[in-house]
Design a protein around this motif. Structure first.
Motif, PDB file in Angstrom:
ATOM      1  N   ARG A  56      17.787 -12.218  -4.648  1.00 22.10           N
ATOM      2  CA  ARG A  56      17.247 -12.548  -3.332  1.00 22.10           C
ATOM      3  C   ARG A  56      16.072 -11.655  -2.954  1.00 22.10           C
ATOM      4  N   ASP A  57      16.205 -10.353  -3.142  1.00 22.08           N
ATOM      5  CA  ASP A  57      15.142  -9.428  -2.726  1.00 22.08           C
ATOM      6  C   ASP A  57      13.836  -9.688  -3.481  1.00 22.08           C
ATOM      7  N   LEU A  88      12.371 -12.987  -2.144  1.00 18.19           N
ATOM      8  CA  LEU A  88      11.788 -12.819  -0.806  1.00 18.19           C
ATOM      9  C   LEU A  88      10.444 -12.108  -0.870  1.00 18.19           C
ATOM     10  N   THR A 113       9.347 -18.034   3.673  1.00 15.63           N
ATOM     11  CA  THR A 113      10.472 -17.184   3.276  1.00 15.63           C
ATOM     12  C   THR A 113      11.770 -17.612   3.957  1.00 15.63           C
ATOM     13  N   SER A 114      11.666 -18.282   5.089  1.00 11.94           N
ATOM     14  CA  SER A 114      12.869 -18.706   5.811  1.00 11.94           C
ATOM     15  C   SER A 114      13.711 -19.702   5.010  1.00 11.94           C
ATOM     16  N   VAL A 171      14.295 -19.406   1.676  1.00 10.52           N
ATOM     17  CA  VAL A 171      14.870 -18.780   0.484  1.00 10.52           C
ATOM     18  C   VAL A 171      16.393 -18.859   0.517  1.00 10.52           C
ATOM     19  N   ASP A 172      16.997 -18.494   1.646  1.00 10.29           N
ATOM     20  CA  ASP A 172      18.457 -18.491   1.711  1.00 10.29           C
ATOM     21  C   ASP A 172      19.043 -19.886   1.551  1.00 10.29           C
ATOM     22  N   SER A 173      18.391 -20.897   2.119  1.00  6.77           N
ATOM     23  CA  SER A 173      18.920 -22.258   1.962  1.00  6.77           C
ATOM     24  C   SER A 173      18.835 -22.694   0.499  1.00  6.77           C
ATOM     25  N   LEU A 216      19.028 -20.612  -2.098  1.00  5.03           N
ATOM     26  CA  LEU A 216      20.092 -19.879  -2.785  1.00  5.03           C
ATOM     27  C   LEU A 216      21.456 -20.516  -2.524  1.00  5.03           C
ATOM     28  N   GLU A 217      21.680 -20.997  -1.305  1.00  8.70           N
ATOM     29  CA  GLU A 217      22.943 -21.650  -0.970  1.00  8.70           C
ATOM     30  C   GLU A 217      23.098 -22.974  -1.724  1.00  8.70           C
TER      31      GLU A 217
END
Length: 154
Positions: free
Chosen positions: A101-102, A105, A118-119, A121-123, A125-126
């Motif tokens: 993740r880091d 990002l 960047t907002s 990235v988490d979606s 990864l999920e």
């Protein structure tokens, strides 16, 4: 394949150069509605991706029917997306550019010429379902090492 910022386009370009084949970037095939959604920081749904995956598969099949080889840079986050992409394409292979993740990002935050914020990235990864049938490479390796591993193992 891999999430945003994993280096898919960069690595695909280098593989295509080494193999003297064409490189396609799946991002170039998104309908404007998908680009607008992602630019606004809204993750794509499976429905958003369905037509895009069909277009990509048709493009790849068209090339195969002509006897051409191609490398495609595509997120292909879920197994069903990969299945849709490779339908009717015997011999398709996957290279998974795996990153933490880091690192992702940092890379996405440094890009100036891409619609993916960047907002998202988490979606990504999920949504990611790591492939079981891919050559896996750590994105922190130098580009040359990633390409060499890809060329040796694909």
């Amino acid at each position: 394949m891999g999430i945003c910022g994993s280096g898919k386009s960069t690595i695909a370009i280098e593989i295509a150069k080494a193999k003297h084949i064409e490189m396609l970037d799946a991002d170039d095939f998104h309908p404007q509605s998908n680009v607008d959604k992602m630019s606004a920081g809204i993750p794509l749904t499976d429905e958003d991706r369905a037509g895009w995956l069909e277009v990509l598969n048709a493009e790849l099949r068209s090339r195969l029917e002509k006897g051409d080889s191609v490398v495609l840079a595509c997120s292909a986050l879920k197994q069903r997306y990969r299945d849709a992409l490779e339908a009717g394409l015997p011999g398709a292979s996957w290279l998974y550019l795996k990153g933490d993740r880091d690192t992702i990002l940092e890379r996405v935050g440094q890009r100036k010429d891409h619609f993916m914020p960047t907002s998202l990235v988490d979606s990504q990864l999920e949504a990611l379902e790591e492939p079981e049938d891919a050559v896996v490479v750590d994105i922190r390796l130098p580009i040359e090492e990633i390409v060499a591993k890809a060329l040796a193992e694909l």
